[in-house]
Design an enzyme around this catalytic site. Structure first.
Site, PDB file in Angstrom:
ATOM      1  CD  GLN A   1     -71.127 -22.306 -33.198  1.00 34.95           C
ATOM      2  OE1 GLN A   1     -71.419 -23.142 -32.391  1.00 34.95           O
ATOM      3  NE2 GLN A   1     -71.465 -22.356 -34.158  1.00 34.95           N
TER       4      GLN A   1
ATOM      5  CB  THR B   1     -73.647 -21.960 -29.500  1.00 36.31           C
ATOM      6  OG1 THR B   1     -72.465 -22.044 -28.354  1.00 36.31           O
ATOM      7  CG2 THR B   1     -74.391 -20.754 -29.539  1.00 36.31           C
ATOM      8  CB  SER B   2     -72.265 -26.717 -32.235  1.00 35.76           C
ATOM      9  OG  SER B   2     -73.315 -26.794 -32.714  1.00 35.76           O
ATOM     10  CB  THR B   3     -67.708 -24.639 -30.590  1.00 40.18           C
ATOM     11  OG1 THR B   3     -68.219 -23.463 -31.246  1.00 40.18           O
ATOM     12  CG2 THR B   3     -68.090 -25.648 -31.493  1.00 40.18           C
TER      13      THR B   3
ATOM     14  CB  SER C   1     -71.567 -31.412 -30.192  1.00 48.01           C
ATOM     15  OG  SER C   1     -72.328 -32.252 -30.909  1.00 48.01           O
TER      16      SER C   1
END
Length: 206
Positions: free
Chosen positions: A13, A8-10, A36
């Site tokens: 999440q 996940t990007s962060t 990211s």
């Protein structure tokens, strides 16, 4: 070996959906991270790429989990193909061709992967453009303040202020980013963000 890579990007999440999806494939090992996909300099991604061998299979929930840059996705797929590592994209089962002609299967797979990579990057650029336009409009209306900084020289929380000052001192001493992050209990991206603000001469909020 059948391994999975999820991302996940962060950290905000949730990885659960991807974990549930790849476990259905009976994978032997899962590499996961919350970072990211702007480039391939991701610890767990690099570990996964170093781990797989000829005959292995890499399972991902969607193609953009490999990254958000079109050229990075293509390069990753090329490397896996050269190593004879199969790539399974759960939301794109049509990528797995079985015509009986290995050369044709690879050519068709390459074509679709290139197309999907382009679509993924194009969608990402559209999202960024919409965000940019939204910020511009908010600024024109005088309602955009940006995300408040947590660690800075005038932080109200003494602990946050101390973290900022300690990170600043360690950066001056050229201590490795990974070590700074670990010793201060923050992420590497936060250290980079503080470093960038210091370099730009913006050490405090506002």
């Amino acid at each position: 070996m059948k391994v999975a890579y999820i991302r996940t990007s962060t950290k905000e999440q949730n990885l659960d959906r991807q974990i549930h999806a790849v476990k259905k494939e009976n994978v032997d090992k899962i590499f996961s991270e919350q970072l990211s996909g702007k480039d391939t300099k991701r610890e767990k991604f690099q570990e996964m790429m170093s781990y797989v061998r000829s005959g292995d299979e890499v399972v991902i929930a969607s193609l953009d989990r490999l990254g958000r840059d079109y050229s990075d996705i293509k390069e990753t797929v090329r490397i896996l193909q050269e190593r004879d590592v199969r790539l399974t994209v759960l939301d794109a089962p049509f990528l797995h061709f079985n015509t009986g002609n290995k050369t044709l299967d690879k050519a068709m797979s390459d074509m679709f992967i290139s197309l999907l990579g382009y679509i993924a990057q194009n969608e990402r650029e559209k999202i960024l453009e919409r965000q940019k336009q939204g910020i511009i409009q908010a600024k024109l209306r005088g309602v955009y303040k940006g995300r408040p900084l947590k660690y800075h020289a005038q932080a109200k929380n003494p602990k946050d202020k101390l973290v900022f000052l300690n990170v600043s001192h360690q950066l001056e001493r050229e201590i490795p980013i990974r070590q700074i992050a670990r010793e201060n209990g923050i992420s590497k991206s936060t250290v980079y963000e503080i470093k960038k603000r210091i370099e730009e001469g913006v050490s405090s909020h506002g």
